[in-house]
Design an enzyme around this catalytic site. Structure first.
Site, PDB file in Angstrom:
ATOM      1  N   LEU A  50       0.903  -1.244   0.016  1.00 40.65           N
ATOM      2  CA  LEU A  50      -0.096  -0.102   0.034  1.00 40.65           C
ATOM      3  C   LEU A  50       0.836   1.253  -0.159  1.00 40.65           C
ATOM      4  O   LEU A  50       1.990   1.219   0.396  1.00 40.65           O
ATOM      5  CB  LEU A  50      -0.934  -0.139   1.144  1.00 40.65           C
ATOM      6  CG  LEU A  50      -2.116  -0.996   1.462  1.00 40.65           C
ATOM      7  CD1 LEU A  50      -2.690  -0.864   2.539  1.00 40.65           C
ATOM      8  CD2 LEU A  50      -2.803  -0.914   0.169  1.00 40.65           C
ATOM      9  N   ASP A  51       0.522   2.289  -0.776  1.00 37.07           N
ATOM     10  CA  ASP A  51       1.051   3.504  -0.592  1.00 37.07           C
ATOM     11  C   ASP A  51       1.419   3.998   0.863  1.00 37.07           C
ATOM     12  O   ASP A  51       0.308   3.634   1.774  1.00 37.07           O
ATOM     13  CB  ASP A  51       0.397   4.618  -1.351  1.00 37.07           C
ATOM     14  CG  ASP A  51       0.522   4.596  -2.709  1.00 37.07           C
ATOM     15  OD1 ASP A  51       1.153   3.550  -3.129  1.00 37.07           O
ATOM     16  OD2 ASP A  51      -0.192   5.096  -3.498  1.00 37.07           O
ATOM     17  N   LYS A  52       2.484   4.826   1.072  1.00 39.69           N
ATOM     18  CA  LYS A  52       2.901   5.160   2.428  1.00 39.69           C
ATOM     19  C   LYS A  52       1.638   5.902   3.307  1.00 39.69           C
ATOM     20  O   LYS A  52       1.412   5.511   4.312  1.00 39.69           O
ATOM     21  CB  LYS A  52       3.974   6.119   2.387  1.00 39.69           C
ATOM     22  CG  LYS A  52       4.188   6.699   3.762  1.00 39.69           C
ATOM     23  CD  LYS A  52       5.308   7.924   3.548  1.00 39.69           C
ATOM     24  CE  LYS A  52       5.563   8.710   4.942  1.00 39.69           C
ATOM     25  NZ  LYS A  52       6.670   9.759   4.808  1.00 39.69           N
ATOM     26  N   THR A  69      -1.785   5.762   2.262  1.00 38.40           N
ATOM     27  CA  THR A  69      -2.675   4.815   2.066  1.00 38.40           C
ATOM     28  C   THR A  69      -2.848   3.961   3.507  1.00 38.40           C
ATOM     29  O   THR A  69      -1.872   3.047   3.610  1.00 38.40           O
ATOM     30  CB  THR A  69      -3.040   4.071   0.937  1.00 38.40           C
ATOM     31  OG1 THR A  69      -2.886   4.995  -0.092  1.00 38.40           O
ATOM     32  CG2 THR A  69      -4.184   3.245   0.614  1.00 38.40           C
TER      33      THR A  69
END
Length: 349
Positions: free
Chosen positions: A146-148, A150
């Protein structure tokens, strides 16, 4: 002369060219030797013939034929980082959403990277997995990211066998992920599919990680562009100013949901990269900040994931509670979790 070897591609080796990956492990191999092994079918990935330029993915099995006078170079050990503090251990263990003998699911906090990068040290999920061993001799392994910024459901495998199975499930798209987001304005129609391709921006250091949307008709003629598909559905709205959307990434490209919603003209609230770092949305238009008491953090959350358990074969669905800043926003806007279906796309069908 070595024997035939089967090597599993590591989680940090995805998107590498096969020839570069192989020569990193066997530096004595020439480019010509690699290409010959590909032409003759001796070098295979997941049982299939490949080219030297083929991009490999985590969890794939690479069959390496006998290699004369070449010894494999051990993969560089992944740095564990600084010793874990009691606070880090408590934080990552408190994020455990569910676990059994094979899988651990986290509700990842916003702001915590999935993997390390420059200057991050060990404070990322991968660097904190030592605190998630729970009696096992090996640390659990990330099978997706997951993106940082998110938050939400993140799966880890506790054995190599399960890691391979889950990685294959993500590649074959038998998993189903539903994200919740607050977006600027209200998309029309209220349920639809975005099919814009994505290509990495190259306009400078700050743009290297930013994805550029490409019209479907131009994908095949745009170098580096990859097809990307996102389903979206509006669950609730605050007039025309903001809406609560469910998003399903059919493909899994970098920043896909963020870039697609911005391309629709409805960037995700708090998205400085794709929605303007300080631009306020004053109506049904552009701008990723709602102003007032609404947090400026990214409002994107991996709400649920459904998958077939690799060992029990049972279909499982795991759901993660909203992070604190999104809970406050939902309360401010009068949105209630119990008022919407778990899967609006299934009900539409």
């Amino acid at each position: 002369m070595s024997g035939v070897q089967t090597i599993i591609v590591g989680q940090d080796e995805g998107e590498m060219r096969l020839d570069r990956w192989l020569k990193k492990r066997f530096p004595q191999l020439s480019q010509g030797a690699v290409e010959k092994m590909c032409r003759t079918g001796q070098l295979r990935v997941d049982g299939g013939r490949v080219k030297a330029a083929t991009r490999i993915e985590p969890g794939q099995e690479v069959r390496v034929p006998p290699l004369p006078d070449a010894q494999p170079v051990p993969a560089r050990p992944r740095p564990i980082g600084p010793r874990l503090t009691d606070g880090d251990v408590q934080m990552i263990q408190a994020a455990v959403l569910w676990k059994d003998e094979h899988i651990i699911a986290l509700n990842k906090l916003p702001g915590l990277p999935s993997q390390g990068g420059s200057g991050l040290g060990g404070r990322h999920v991968d660097g904190l997995t030592e605190a998630l061993m729970f009696g096992y001799k090996d640390r659990p392994k990330l099978v997706h990211r997951l993106d940082k910024d998110t938050s939400g459901v993140l799966l880890l495998a506790r054995t190599d066998r399960v890691a391979r199975a889950l990685s294959e499930a993500f590649r074959s798209r038998t998993t189903r992920k539903i994200y919740w987001a607050a977006v600027a304005g209200v998309p029309h129609p209220r349920m639809g599919t975005v099919r814009y391709g994505l290509v990495k921006g190259g306009g400078g250091r700050g743009d290297n990680e930013k994805m550029i949307a490409v019209h479907p008709r131009d994908i095949d003629t745009t170098e580096g562009a990859k097809r990307a598909t996102t389903d979206y559905a509006v669950l609730d709205a605050l007039g025309t100013r903001a809406s609560w959307c469910a998003l399903v990434p059919i493909t899994g490209r970098t920043h896909q949901l963020r870039a697609h919603m911005a391309e629709l003209g409805h960037p995700i609230v708090g998205d400085g990269k794709y929605g303007g770092s300080g631009q306020e949305n004053l109506g049904d238009g552009w701008g990723a900040q709602l102003g007032g008491e609404i947090s400026k953090k990214l409002h994107l959350h991996a709400r649920s994931i459904a998958f077939d358990h690799p060992i029990t074969k049972k279909r499982m669905t795991l759901t993660a509670a909203l992070p604190e800043h999104m809970q406050r926003t939902w309360k401010s806007l009068g949105w209630h979790e119990n008022d919407v279906p778990d899967d609006p796309f299934a009900e539409a069908e």
